[in-house]
Write a protein that holds these residues in place. Structure first.
Motif, PDB file in Angstrom:
ATOM      1  N   ASP A  62      -7.723   3.081   7.165  1.00 20.50           N
ATOM      2  CA  ASP A  62      -8.141   4.147   6.249  1.00 20.50           C
ATOM      3  C   ASP A  62      -7.112   4.469   5.168  1.00 20.50           C
ATOM      4  N   TRP A  63      -5.813   4.398   5.507  1.00 22.13           N
ATOM      5  CA  TRP A  63      -4.805   4.950   4.609  1.00 22.13           C
ATOM      6  C   TRP A  63      -3.750   3.944   4.154  1.00 22.13           C
ATOM      7  N   LEU A  64      -3.965   2.685   4.405  1.00 17.86           N
ATOM      8  CA  LEU A  64      -3.067   1.618   3.944  1.00 17.86           C
ATOM      9  C   LEU A  64      -1.663   1.712   4.524  1.00 17.86           C
ATOM     10  N   TRP A  65      -1.523   2.214   5.745  1.00 18.24           N
ATOM     11  CA  TRP A  65      -0.241   2.091   6.429  1.00 18.24           C
ATOM     12  C   TRP A  65      -0.002   0.607   6.669  1.00 18.24           C
ATOM     13  N   PHE A  66       1.137   0.104   6.275  1.00 14.24           N
ATOM     14  CA  PHE A  66       1.374  -1.324   6.460  1.00 14.24           C
ATOM     15  C   PHE A  66       2.808  -1.676   6.862  1.00 14.24           C
ATOM     16  N   ARG A 171      11.511  16.944  -2.654  1.00 15.96           N
ATOM     17  CA  ARG A 171      11.703  15.792  -3.543  1.00 15.96           C
ATOM     18  C   ARG A 171      10.387  15.039  -3.675  1.00 15.96           C
ATOM     19  N   ARG A 172      10.158  14.474  -4.883  1.00 12.52           N
ATOM     20  CA  ARG A 172       9.007  13.594  -5.088  1.00 12.52           C
ATOM     21  C   ARG A 172       9.475  12.296  -5.733  1.00 12.52           C
ATOM     22  N   GLN A 173       8.824  11.197  -5.340  1.00 11.21           N
ATOM     23  CA  GLN A 173       9.140   9.895  -5.897  1.00 11.21           C
ATOM     24  C   GLN A 173       7.851   9.111  -6.118  1.00 11.21           C
ATOM     25  N   VAL A 174       7.943   8.101  -6.959  1.00 17.96           N
ATOM     26  CA  VAL A 174       6.859   7.138  -7.118  1.00 17.96           C
ATOM     27  C   VAL A 174       7.277   5.874  -6.385  1.00 17.96           C
ATOM     28  N   GLU A 175       6.419   5.396  -5.493  1.00 15.55           N
ATOM     29  CA  GLU A 175       6.681   4.169  -4.745  1.00 15.55           C
ATOM     30  C   GLU A 175       5.687   3.098  -5.173  1.00 15.55           C
ATOM     31  N   ILE A 176       6.196   1.919  -5.478  1.00 15.32           N
ATOM     32  CA  ILE A 176       5.355   0.773  -5.825  1.00 15.32           C
ATOM     33  C   ILE A 176       5.634  -0.330  -4.817  1.00 15.32           C
ATOM     34  N   ALA A 177       4.570  -0.938  -4.321  1.00  8.38           N
ATOM     35  CA  ALA A 177       4.713  -1.986  -3.303  1.00  8.38           C
ATOM     36  C   ALA A 177       3.627  -3.032  -3.497  1.00  8.38           C
ATOM     37  N   ASP A 178       3.847  -4.211  -2.911  1.00  7.64           N
ATOM     38  CA  ASP A 178       2.795  -5.221  -2.906  1.00  7.64           C
ATOM     39  C   ASP A 178       1.581  -4.690  -2.161  1.00  7.64           C
ATOM     40  N   ASP A 179       0.386  -4.975  -2.673  1.00 11.44           N
ATOM     41  CA  ASP A 179      -0.838  -4.548  -2.006  1.00 11.44           C
ATOM     42  C   ASP A 179      -1.001  -5.385  -0.735  1.00 11.44           C
ATOM     43  N   PRO A 180      -0.937  -4.764   0.451  1.00  9.50           N
ATOM     44  CA  PRO A 180      -1.001  -5.548   1.690  1.00  9.50           C
ATOM     45  C   PRO A 180      -2.356  -6.209   1.921  1.00  9.50           C
ATOM     46  N   ARG A 181      -3.371  -5.790   1.206  1.00  7.01           N
ATOM     47  CA  ARG A 181      -4.688  -6.421   1.342  1.00  7.01           C
ATOM     48  C   ARG A 181      -4.733  -7.778   0.654  1.00  7.01           C
ATOM     49  N   LEU A 182      -3.837  -7.995  -0.286  1.00  7.83           N
ATOM     50  CA  LEU A 182      -3.780  -9.283  -0.976  1.00  7.83           C
ATOM     51  C   LEU A 182      -2.909 -10.286  -0.237  1.00  7.83           C
ATOM     52  N   SER A 183      -1.950  -9.784   0.526  1.00  6.92           N
ATOM     53  CA  SER A 183      -1.068 -10.682   1.282  1.00  6.92           C
ATOM     54  C   SER A 183      -1.636 -11.016   2.657  1.00  6.92           C
ATOM     55  N   GLY A 184      -2.722 -10.341   3.033  1.00 11.87           N
ATOM     56  CA  GLY A 184      -3.305 -10.562   4.340  1.00 11.87           C
ATOM     57  C   GLY A 184      -2.790  -9.635   5.415  1.00 11.87           C
ATOM     58  N   GLY A 185      -1.899  -8.710   5.043  1.00 12.71           N
ATOM     59  CA  GLY A 185      -1.374  -7.760   6.015  1.00 12.71           C
ATOM     60  C   GLY A 185      -2.398  -6.758   6.493  1.00 12.71           C
ATOM     61  N   LEU A 186      -3.370  -6.464   5.639  1.00 15.17           N
ATOM     62  CA  LEU A 186      -4.474  -5.575   5.975  1.00 15.17           C
ATOM     63  C   LEU A 186      -5.767  -6.228   5.505  1.00 15.17           C
ATOM     64  N   PRO A 187      -6.896  -5.887   6.130  1.00 14.20           N
ATOM     65  CA  PRO A 187      -8.162  -6.456   5.668  1.00 14.20           C
ATOM     66  C   PRO A 187      -8.532  -5.962   4.277  1.00 14.20           C
ATOM     67  N   ARG A 188      -9.349  -6.729   3.590  1.00 14.29           N
ATOM     68  CA  ARG A 188      -9.719  -6.392   2.214  1.00 14.29           C
ATOM     69  C   ARG A 188     -10.438  -5.049   2.108  1.00 14.29           C
ATOM     70  N   ASP A 189     -11.126  -4.627   3.179  1.00 14.33           N
ATOM     71  CA  ASP A 189     -11.875  -3.369   3.109  1.00 14.33           C
ATOM     72  C   ASP A 189     -11.044  -2.159   3.524  1.00 14.33           C
ATOM     73  N   ALA A 190      -9.758  -2.346   3.803  1.00 13.64           N
ATOM     74  CA  ALA A 190      -8.892  -1.215   4.148  1.00 13.64           C
ATOM     75  C   ALA A 190      -8.636  -0.357   2.915  1.00 13.64           C
ATOM     76  N   GLY A 191      -8.399   0.925   3.140  1.00 14.44           N
ATOM     77  CA  GLY A 191      -8.055   1.836   2.040  1.00 14.44           C
ATOM     78  C   GLY A 191      -9.054   1.799   0.906  1.00 14.44           C
ATOM     79  N   ALA A 192     -10.311   2.075   1.231  1.00 15.68           N
ATOM     80  CA  ALA A 192     -11.371   1.963   0.228  1.00 15.68           C
ATOM     81  C   ALA A 192     -11.167   2.901  -0.961  1.00 15.68           C
ATOM     82  N   HIS A 193     -10.338   3.936  -0.794  1.00 17.79           N
ATOM     83  CA  HIS A 193     -10.096   4.883  -1.883  1.00 17.79           C
ATOM     84  C   HIS A 193      -9.114   4.331  -2.925  1.00 17.79           C
TER      85      HIS A 193
END
Length: 200
Positions: A62-66, A171-193
């Motif tokens: 649901d929330w793209l924890w990876f 504190r607030r920060q902006v975090e940028i990371a590789d999309d785990p759905r593209l690397s296969g770490g999560l299924p493509r339908d994860a994090g539909a939002h």
């Protein structure tokens, strides 16, 4: 420092605004009775596959924890079996449905490393039980700071929940990371939002 205005996120990446929160002294909580059929149990030396399954059911789909899903057994086991890491599972009918993970590896502080429930447990009072326990366990050790972070990829209820328990944003920060759905770490339908953006 980011300037005002829009900023492009590269294809294949995801971005989140991360809010860091802390508690500098223990908030006294009334003891809670576990909702019927639920128990909060200490987990010693958890099996890595058991942990990954729970992690996925709570936050991956649901929330793209990876982050923990990218670790091999040796790296994940080193964290989970560290004597300064405490893991608790919310149990229902012998199945884990929630987790509280406390990290004491930094001197004088505790991090609420992971906290969450499976979707079917939301709204049953289990979150209050888990957080009351987390606060008590964190401050049972000689710390001066209990902290955590949440982000805009997480449940929109998360930030307010933490603040109601006495955590203060600092504190607030902006975090940028590789999309785990593209690397296969999560299924493509994860994090539909969060839409998947990539380049062919």
């Amino acid at each position: 420092m980011l300037k005002d205005g829009y900023h492009d996120i590269p294809a294949g990446k995801i971005a989140a605004i991360v809010t860091h929160l802390e508690m500098r002294e223990q908030v006294m909580m009334r003891p809670l009775i576990a909702p019927e059929g639920l128990t909060l149990e200490t987990v010693k030396q958890p099996d890595c596959e058991w942990y990954r399954d729970l992690f996925m059911r709570i936050g991956g789909q649901d929330w793209l924890w990876f982050s923990r899903l990218e670790l091999d057994d040796a790296a994940l086991g080193a964290i989970l079996n560290d004597p300064d890491v405490e893991l608790y599972a919310l149990m229902q009918d012998g199945v884990a449905q929630g987790m509280v993970e406390l990290n004491f590896r930094q001197p004088d502080e505790c991090e609420l490393a992971f906290f969450g429930l499976t979707a079917q447990m939301i709204g049953q009072g289990a979150g209050r039980l888990m957080m009351t326990h987390a606060i008590a366990r964190a401050w049972a050790r000689p710390i001066s700071r209990f902290h955590l972070h949440t982000c805009t990829l997480d449940s929109p209820q998360a930030l307010g929940f933490y603040q109601r328990f006495g955590f203060v944003a600092y504190r607030r920060q902006v975090e940028i990371a590789d999309d785990p759905r593209l690397s296969g770490g999560l299924p493509r339908d994860a994090g539909a939002h969060v839409p998947i953006l990539w380049q062919d």
